[in-house]
Design a protein around this motif. Structure first.
Motif, PDB file in Angstrom:
ATOM      1  N   ASP A 153       0.893  -1.267  -0.070  1.00 43.57           N
ATOM      2  CA  ASP A 153      -0.084  -0.335  -0.008  1.00 43.57           C
ATOM      3  C   ASP A 153       0.891   1.571  -0.162  1.00 43.57           C
ATOM      4  OD1 ASP A 153      -2.117  -1.547   0.140  1.00 43.57           O
ATOM      5  OD2 ASP A 153      -2.423  -1.332   2.318  1.00 43.57           O
ATOM      6  N   ILE A 154       2.064   1.149   0.093  1.00 43.28           N
ATOM      7  CA  ILE A 154       2.814   2.552   0.436  1.00 43.28           C
ATOM      8  C   ILE A 154       2.662   3.255  -0.943  1.00 43.28           C
ATOM      9  CG2 ILE A 154       5.311   1.654   0.016  1.00 43.28           C
ATOM     10  CD1 ILE A 154       6.064   3.134   2.640  1.00 43.28           C
ATOM     11  N   ALA A 155       3.100   2.608  -1.951  1.00 46.40           N
ATOM     12  CA  ALA A 155       3.248   3.298  -3.341  1.00 46.40           C
ATOM     13  C   ALA A 155       2.101   4.233  -3.275  1.00 46.40           C
ATOM     14  CB  ALA A 155       3.271   2.303  -4.373  1.00 46.40           C
ATOM     15  N   ALA A 156       0.988   4.016  -2.984  1.00 46.73           N
ATOM     16  CA  ALA A 156      -0.218   4.850  -3.322  1.00 46.73           C
ATOM     17  C   ALA A 156      -0.364   6.152  -2.400  1.00 46.73           C
ATOM     18  CB  ALA A 156      -1.582   3.935  -3.168  1.00 46.73           C
ATOM     19  N   THR A 157       0.677   6.177  -1.658  1.00 46.07           N
ATOM     20  CA  THR A 157       0.460   7.379  -0.608  1.00 46.07           C
ATOM     21  C   THR A 157       1.913   8.181  -0.723  1.00 46.07           C
ATOM     22  OG1 THR A 157       1.250   5.959   1.341  1.00 46.07           O
ATOM     23  CG2 THR A 157      -0.978   6.262   0.833  1.00 46.07           C
ATOM     24  N   THR A 158       2.740   7.902  -1.733  1.00 48.25           N
ATOM     25  CA  THR A 158       4.161   8.413  -1.515  1.00 48.25           C
ATOM     26  C   THR A 158       4.633   8.950  -2.896  1.00 48.25           C
ATOM     27  OG1 THR A 158       5.315   6.242  -1.950  1.00 48.25           O
ATOM     28  CG2 THR A 158       4.891   7.027   0.305  1.00 48.25           C
ATOM     29  N   HIS A 159       5.276   9.676  -2.964  1.00 49.95           N
ATOM     30  CA  HIS A 159       5.913  10.367  -4.248  1.00 49.95           C
ATOM     31  C   HIS A 159       7.478  10.571  -4.225  1.00 49.95           C
ATOM     32  CE1 HIS A 159       1.893  11.820  -5.273  1.00 49.95           C
ATOM     33  NE2 HIS A 159       1.983  12.142  -3.904  1.00 49.95           N
ATOM     34  N   ASN A 160       7.886  10.497  -5.495  1.00 54.50           N
ATOM     35  CA  ASN A 160       9.287  11.240  -5.750  1.00 54.50           C
ATOM     36  C   ASN A 160       9.349  12.600  -5.431  1.00 54.50           C
ATOM     37  OD1 ASN A 160      10.263   8.360  -6.392  1.00 54.50           O
ATOM     38  ND2 ASN A 160       9.748   8.821  -8.636  1.00 54.50           N
ATOM     39  N   PRO A 161      10.215  13.245  -4.863  1.00 56.04           N
ATOM     40  CA  PRO A 161      10.547  14.640  -4.534  1.00 56.04           C
ATOM     41  C   PRO A 161      10.714  15.337  -5.997  1.00 56.04           C
ATOM     42  CG  PRO A 161      12.369  13.445  -3.864  1.00 56.04           C
ATOM     43  CD  PRO A 161      11.527  12.483  -4.061  1.00 56.04           C
ATOM     44  N   ASN A 162      11.242  14.474  -6.957  1.00 54.62           N
ATOM     45  CA  ASN A 162      11.640  15.280  -8.081  1.00 54.62           C
ATOM     46  C   ASN A 162      10.481  16.335  -8.657  1.00 54.62           C
ATOM     47  OD1 ASN A 162      12.986  12.592  -7.794  1.00 54.62           O
ATOM     48  ND2 ASN A 162      14.250  13.805  -9.492  1.00 54.62           N
ATOM     49  N   GLY A 163      10.869  17.474  -9.131  1.00 54.54           N
ATOM     50  CA  GLY A 163       9.847  18.531  -9.463  1.00 54.54           C
ATOM     51  C   GLY A 163       8.932  19.070  -8.500  1.00 54.54           C
ATOM     52  N   PHE A 164       8.925  18.585  -7.309  1.00 54.26           N
ATOM     53  CA  PHE A 164       7.980  19.453  -6.280  1.00 54.26           C
ATOM     54  C   PHE A 164       8.848  20.629  -5.720  1.00 54.26           C
ATOM     55  CE2 PHE A 164       5.969  15.188  -6.307  1.00 54.26           C
ATOM     56  CZ  PHE A 164       4.580  15.721  -5.939  1.00 54.26           C
ATOM     57  N   SER A 165       8.252  21.397  -4.933  1.00 60.63           N
ATOM     58  CA  SER A 165       8.512  22.592  -4.425  1.00 60.63           C
ATOM     59  C   SER A 165       8.931  22.718  -2.906  1.00 60.63           C
ATOM     60  CB  SER A 165       7.620  23.864  -4.789  1.00 60.63           C
ATOM     61  OG  SER A 165       6.393  23.702  -3.945  1.00 60.63           O
ATOM     62  N   LEU A 166      10.147  23.216  -2.815  1.00 59.62           N
ATOM     63  CA  LEU A 166      10.795  23.112  -1.267  1.00 59.62           C
ATOM     64  C   LEU A 166      10.767  24.570  -0.911  1.00 59.62           C
ATOM     65  CD1 LEU A 166      12.057  21.640   1.243  1.00 59.62           C
ATOM     66  CD2 LEU A 166      14.397  21.884   0.030  1.00 59.62           C
ATOM     67  N   GLY A 167       9.971  24.889   0.079  1.00 66.18           N
ATOM     68  CA  GLY A 167       9.631  26.110   0.601  1.00 66.18           C
ATOM     69  C   GLY A 167      10.761  26.276   1.959  1.00 66.18           C
ATOM     70  N   ILE A 168      11.742  27.087   2.025  1.00 72.45           N
ATOM     71  CA  ILE A 168      12.779  26.960   3.001  1.00 72.45           C
ATOM     72  C   ILE A 168      12.667  28.456   3.664  1.00 72.45           C
ATOM     73  CG2 ILE A 168      15.131  26.992   3.540  1.00 72.45           C
ATOM     74  CD1 ILE A 168      15.655  25.518   1.199  1.00 72.45           C
ATOM     75  N   ILE A 169      12.029  28.268   5.053  1.00 69.77           N
ATOM     76  CA  ILE A 169      12.240  29.364   5.767  1.00 69.77           C
ATOM     77  C   ILE A 169      13.606  29.768   6.489  1.00 69.77           C
ATOM     78  CG2 ILE A 169      11.056  30.467   7.721  1.00 69.77           C
ATOM     79  CD1 ILE A 169       8.692  28.784   7.318  1.00 69.77           C
ATOM     80  N   GLY A 170      14.319  30.740   5.965  1.00 70.44           N
ATOM     81  CA  GLY A 170      15.520  30.914   6.475  1.00 70.44           C
ATOM     82  C   GLY A 170      16.736  30.481   5.379  1.00 70.44           C
ATOM     83  N   LEU A 171      17.012  31.200   4.400  1.00 68.06           N
ATOM     84  CA  LEU A 171      17.898  30.704   3.487  1.00 68.06           C
ATOM     85  C   LEU A 171      19.381  30.991   3.883  1.00 68.06           C
ATOM     86  CD1 LEU A 171      17.863  28.829   1.125  1.00 68.06           C
ATOM     87  CD2 LEU A 171      17.838  30.712  -0.429  1.00 68.06           C
ATOM     88  N   GLY A 172      20.003  30.869   5.053  1.00 70.71           N
ATOM     89  CA  GLY A 172      21.334  31.180   5.460  1.00 70.71           C
ATOM     90  C   GLY A 172      22.266  30.099   4.963  1.00 70.71           C
ATOM     91  N   LYS A 173      23.353  29.787   5.761  1.00 71.58           N
ATOM     92  CA  LYS A 173      24.337  29.090   5.145  1.00 71.58           C
ATOM     93  C   LYS A 173      23.785  27.611   5.294  1.00 71.58           C
ATOM     94  CE  LYS A 173      28.392  29.640   6.399  1.00 71.58           C
ATOM     95  NZ  LYS A 173      29.363  29.824   5.176  1.00 71.58           N
ATOM     96  N   ILE A 174      23.276  27.115   6.100  1.00 74.30           N
ATOM     97  CA  ILE A 174      22.561  25.744   6.401  1.00 74.30           C
ATOM     98  C   ILE A 174      21.536  25.501   5.439  1.00 74.30           C
ATOM     99  CG2 ILE A 174      21.311  24.021   7.732  1.00 74.30           C
ATOM    100  CD1 ILE A 174      23.236  25.038  10.136  1.00 74.30           C
TER     101      ILE A 174
END
Length: 345
Positions: A153-174
């Motif tokens: 069942d896990i395949a029906a609920t998961t995704h590859n992250p490719n192409g998705f948006s990553l919103g970062i709060i605080g784009l410092g060094k880390i």
């Protein structure tokens, strides 16, 4: 002229002996070793360490037994103290503004753990999309039924992250290093919110898009990563979680007190959020038991920056900060310079 005094908190230096030898040539070193809060307060009150000019704490897991550095301690520091160089990236346990108003520069050692924290964040982000937590716990249960359920069942609920948006709060060094890894390895779209926008040339390095308004960024993010220092108030609360996409994910490698865990729990239980990955917690070392029970949550023990390389770097950067300050008048990684211009207390 007599050598200035340096107060060394905690254990012996382990890896950077050559640099520490330079420190010994320049300073008379006093040691506190491991002291509880009352003993340390009493030592400061009676000037047991002398009129020291600098404080050095090489490791995050030693020399901190005395607890938070607040007004109770800072008011007892001698006027001769000019710099406090400490291990670790976070500084929520020390009132850096109050130190600055006493004329004391506080330096962290964040660059030393950048790679370790970034790797952990990438693992949590990947887990947030693929839910390896479910798969791992099913396998470890030794229950064939749970194994088959996850397998089927896990395949029906998961995704590859490719192409998705990553919103970062605080784009410092880390945050930026995480963006590099996510953009190159996963081909994720990088969007971010910060107090100040990065130069366009830096943004281009990860094809990042700046959002001046945090709520707008939350609404466009498939996964939100919290990577900003704690400055005294929560960043993510019920209102902010509601701004996120339904079915999006949340990862925190910053500080637990930045997050309202009750609101996070509600967002997960309602299905508004699909997954949360937390390295840090609001009431450490106590973990929220309700979050721990959810299968769509991965929890770590505040170990994102924990590696041998990080510890070696913490020790080194602390030494470099003190030597640089007394050689050139400038520290390498100060975090409270913005308050030094205020009147001294």
């Amino acid at each position: 002229m007599p050598k200035p005094v340096l107060l060394h908190l905690g254990d012996d230096v382990q890896w950077n002996r050559d640099l520490y030898n330079k420190l010994q040539e320049r300073f008379n070193i006093m040691r506190s070793y491991s002291m509880n809060r009352e003993d340390f307060k009493n030592a400061l009150s009676h000037n047991r360490f002398g009129d020291f000019a600098a404080i050095y704490r090489p490791f995050w897991n030693t020399g901190g037994e005395m607890g938070a550095w607040d007004e109770e301690f800072i008011s007892l520091l001698p006027r001769s103290c000019k710099i406090y160089a400490s291990a670790g990236a976070g500084f929520d346990w020390v009132d850096t503004q109050r130190l600055a108003r006493r004329g004391i520069i506080y330096c962290n050692s964040a660059p030393a753990c950048t790679e370790s924290v970034a790797d952990t964040a990438i693992w949590l982000i990947l887990n947030a999309f693929r839910n390896f937590t479910w798969s791992s716990s099913a396998a470890r249960s030794l229950d064939p039924g749970k194994f088959r359920e996850a397998h089927q069942d896990i395949a029906a609920t998961t995704h590859n992250p490719n192409g998705f948006s990553l919103g970062i709060i605080g784009l410092g060094k880390i945050g930026y290093r995480i963006a590099q890894k996510a953009h190159v390895a996963f081909e994720m779209k990088i969007i971010y919110n910060d107090v100040n926008r990065l130069p366009e040339s830096v943004e281009k390095g990860v094809s990042a898009q700046y959002y001046e308004n945090l709520d707008d960024m939350l609404a466009d993010s498939d996964c939100v990563l919290l990577a900003t220092p704690f400055v005294g108030e929560k960043v993510m609360n019920a209102e902010r979680f509601a701004k996120m996409k339904r079915g999006s994910r949340f990862v925190n490698i910053a500080r637990g007190k930045l997050v309202d865990e009750v609101s996070l729990l509600a967002a997960l239980k309602s299905g508004h959020l699909a997954f949360a990955g937390l390295d840090v917690h609001y009431d450490e070392p106590n973990v929220n038991p309700d979050l721990a029970r959810l299968p769509q949550v991965e929890l770590l023990s505040h170990t994102a920056g924990a590696s041998l390389e990080s510890h070696m770097g913490f020790e080194k950067i602390g030494l470099q900060n003190i030597l640089s300050f007394f050689d050139t008048g400038k520290a390498i990684t100060p975090v409270n310079l913005q308050w030094l211009s205020q009147p001294k207390l």
